[in-house]
Write an enzyme that holds these catalytic residues in place. Structure first.
Site, PDB file in Angstrom:
ATOM      1  N   PHE A  44       2.410  -1.172  -7.081  1.00  0.00           N
ATOM      2  CA  PHE A  44       2.409  -0.475  -6.097  1.00  0.00           C
ATOM      3  C   PHE A  44       1.221  -0.844  -5.119  1.00  0.00           C
ATOM      4  CE2 PHE A  44       1.680   3.122  -3.570  1.00  0.00           C
ATOM      5  CZ  PHE A  44       2.930   3.539  -3.185  1.00  0.00           C
TER       6      PHE A  44
ATOM      7  N   ASP B 197      -6.302  -5.696  -5.023  1.00  0.00           N
ATOM      8  CA  ASP B 197      -6.012  -4.211  -4.460  1.00  0.00           C
ATOM      9  C   ASP B 197      -6.658  -3.340  -5.242  1.00  0.00           C
ATOM     10  OD1 ASP B 197      -4.872  -2.019  -3.872  1.00  0.00           O
ATOM     11  OD2 ASP B 197      -2.789  -2.635  -3.751  1.00  0.00           O
TER      12      ASP B 197
ATOM     13  N   LYS C 166      -8.338   4.842   0.394  1.00  0.00           N
ATOM     14  CA  LYS C 166      -8.573   6.092  -0.435  1.00  0.00           C
ATOM     15  C   LYS C 166      -9.922   6.327  -0.308  1.00  0.00           C
ATOM     16  CE  LYS C 166      -4.175   5.654  -3.054  1.00  0.00           C
ATOM     17  NZ  LYS C 166      -3.460   6.281  -2.036  1.00  0.00           N
TER      18      LYS C 166
END
Length: 408
Positions: free
Chosen positions: A148, A233, A262
């Protein structure tokens, strides 16, 4: 006497009001948050909930951390946006300190996690053509199944999640998908056209899937031998979540490129970044990539404050120490409704016995107990509390989970 007109709406009314005017791209739990502080949120009726999701790690430092709120307030009184058409007085310090924190040389500031991933893909392709010598338009990037990395058109092109992918073709070419945690399959997929290997050090959306010891070091060695980039990531796994600044540090690995987002914005503004070696980010020239809001003064001020919280290592230590409490608590529930779990630091994927309920059903039951979590696939829920959570709060959440599981 006529009763005064109501000026507020309750939770049910607000949820109903969203239905006709908001695109249905989310299925939130039926709680309407109005206020928050630390590890707690409060709905419009005043009910309090312990937040064990922390905005998918965007709230690593809790809601409204005073240092971050103060940084934002002070910058709001001075300057918020210039665009990158001009320099601003906050950006250099942000880039210097973020590069130092991550052990890299240069920073490409963006806004959202998906933008960081898209930027990383562009940089890897440009590097492949300019430095590695891959023929034009033939660069490939190897990714892992069950990944993801976001939901833009290019990113869903290499997703194996049909919910995210179905109905959005045609897809962007140039990606090869291999099983996660499989070095042999990865090696077989890499060739002279490979620009990069892009992986999550821990797969979050897949259920906090942690690879075998040695996998990340193996990816690093394989990419080094093959002459391609290793892109990590760390948008969910980075910035203290796993007990280290970056999850790759658990294997003493230094990727060529790290993607962040984030928590970098402290739960206040969207901030993301590509951090990399100079010879990698150095392939970009004016006009080849950009973002109006990327690196804006408000984002840089908040991002610098976030880096400041991490530089002393306190939050990394908290995540590691409280992670033991989380892991031990889940171990005690294994066989008592928990079928299995994976945890690193303050991050866990918990597989609940399907006979007890789906992940969504367990999340709704926990919500009624005053604890907020989020389901993922099947009967799996994710726990990712703020790194500011106390041991008492963490044990409260585990107690609520035990209670929900015992009811069956």
């Amino acid at each position: 006497m006529t009763a005064p007109a109501r000026t507020t709406r309750d939770s049910a009314e607000l949820i109903a009001a969203e239905e006709p005017v908001l695109a249905h791209n989310y299925h939130p739990l039926p709680v309407v948050v109005a206020r928050a502080e630390g590890a707690w949120v409060e709905d419009v009726e005043g009910r309090r909930y312990l937040d064990m999701l922390a905005g998918y790690s965007a709230l690593n430092f809790g809601h409204r951390h005073p240092d971050l709120v103060d940084a934002a307030h002070r910058q709001l009184d001075r300057l918020t946006l210039t665009s990158r058409a001009f320099h601003n007085d906050r950006l250099a310090l942000f880039a210097e300190r973020l590069a130092a924190l991550t052990g890299q040389d240069m920073v490409l500031p963006m806004n959202t996690g998906a933008e960081a991933v898209e930027s990383g893909i562009k940089v890897a392709r440009k590097w492949a053509y300019d430095v590695k010598g891959v023929p034009a338009d033939r660069a490939t990037i190897v990714v892992a199944a069950e990944n993801f990395h976001g939901r833009t058109t290019t990113i869903v092109s290499f997703s194996t999640d049909e919910v995210a992918r179905g109905g959005f073709g045609p897809f962007t070419p140039g990606f090869r998908v291999v099983p996660y945690n499989d070095l042999a399959a990865l090696e077989a997929a890499v060739d002279e056209t490979t620009a990069a290997v892009l992986i999550e050090p821990i797969q979050g959306e897949a259920g906090v899937v942690i690879p075998d010891d040695g996998y990340l070091a193996g990816v690093r060695e394989l990419t080094r031998r093959a002459g391609c980039l290793f892109i990590a990531d760390e948008i969910q796994s980075g910035l203290g979540r796993t007990g280290r600044t970056l999850a790759v540090e658990h294997e003493d690995v230094v990727p060529d490129v790290v993607l962040l987002g984030k928590a970098l914005g402290g739960g206040i503004v969207p901030v993301s970044a590509v951090v990399a070696r100079r010879e990698v980010l150095g392939v970009l020239h004016p006009g080849e990539h950009g973002s109006t809001f990327g690196g804006n003064p408000l984002a840089a001020a908040v991002g610098t404050a976030v880096v400041g919280l991490l530089e002393g290592g306190e939050f990394q230590r908290r995540a590691a120490e409280l992670g033991v409490v989380l892991r031990d608590g889940l171990s005690e529930l294994t066989g008592k409704g928990v079928a299995g779990f994976r945890a690193r630091g303050l991050w866990a994927g918990v597989d609940v016995d399907p006979a007890i309920g789906t992940g969504r059903e367990i999340s709704e039951r926990l919500m009624r107990e005053g604890v907020l979590v989020k389901d993922t696939h099947g009967s799996t829920i994710r726990l990712a509390p703020p790194l500011t959570v106390t041991e008492e709060e963490l044990r409260t959440a585990l107690g609520s989970l035990e209670k929900v599981l015992a009811r069956g």
